[in-house]
Design an enzyme around this catalytic site. Structure first.
Site, PDB file in Angstrom:
ATOM      1  N   ARG A   1       0.824  -1.214   0.000  1.00  0.00           N
ATOM      2  CA  ARG A   1       0.000   0.000   0.000  1.00  0.00           C
ATOM      3  C   ARG A   1       0.853   1.258   0.000  1.00  0.00           C
ATOM      4  NH1 ARG A   1      -3.429  -0.914   5.127  1.00  0.00           N
ATOM      5  NH2 ARG A   1      -1.374  -1.673   5.692  1.00  0.00           N
TER       6      ARG A   1
ATOM      7  N   ASN B   1      -6.016  -2.925   2.024  1.00  0.00           N
ATOM      8  CA  ASN B   1      -5.953  -4.374   2.225  1.00  0.00           C
ATOM      9  C   ASN B   1      -7.369  -4.903   2.376  1.00  0.00           C
ATOM     10  OD1 ASN B   1      -3.161  -4.509   2.214  1.00  0.00           O
ATOM     11  ND2 ASN B   1      -2.961  -4.528   4.421  1.00  0.00           N
TER      12      ASN B   1
END
Length: 97
Positions: free
Chosen positions: A20, A38
């Site tokens: 990320r 996520n």
């Protein structure tokens, strides 16, 4: 230049490897807006919006990911560009960071 939106799901070893954070860094560098998060099932989900070439570079990068990631599959759906984001953020639960 043409604007584009891609909705991406990445599976494999993609959580716990800074996926990320690196996605956010690269997207901002390319001027791409949207978000990354996520998912509970171990995948990473992202939405990229911006210039067509920049969005395609982000999608291409998702097939590799950061060092330590082992990408097994990338599902991409192209959607209508909305222009709804002013930056690229990381989503945690329901919030943005």
């Amino acid at each position: 230049m043409a604007k584009k939106r891609a909705h991406v799901f990445i599976s494999g070893l993609v959580q716990g490897v800074f996926f990320r954070a690196e996605t956010q860094t690269r997207a901002r560098r390319l001027g791409v807006t949207g978000w990354v998060r996520n998912l509970w099932d171990g995948r990473v989900e992202a939405v990229f919006e911006g210039e067509e070439e920049a969005v395609e570079r982000m999608v291409s990068w998702c097939h590799r990911g950061p060092p330590g990631a082992r990408v097994e599959n990338v599902e991409v759906t192209y959607e209508d560009y909305t222009g709804e984001y002013d930056t690229f953020g990381i989503r945690y639960g329901g919030g943005w960071y």
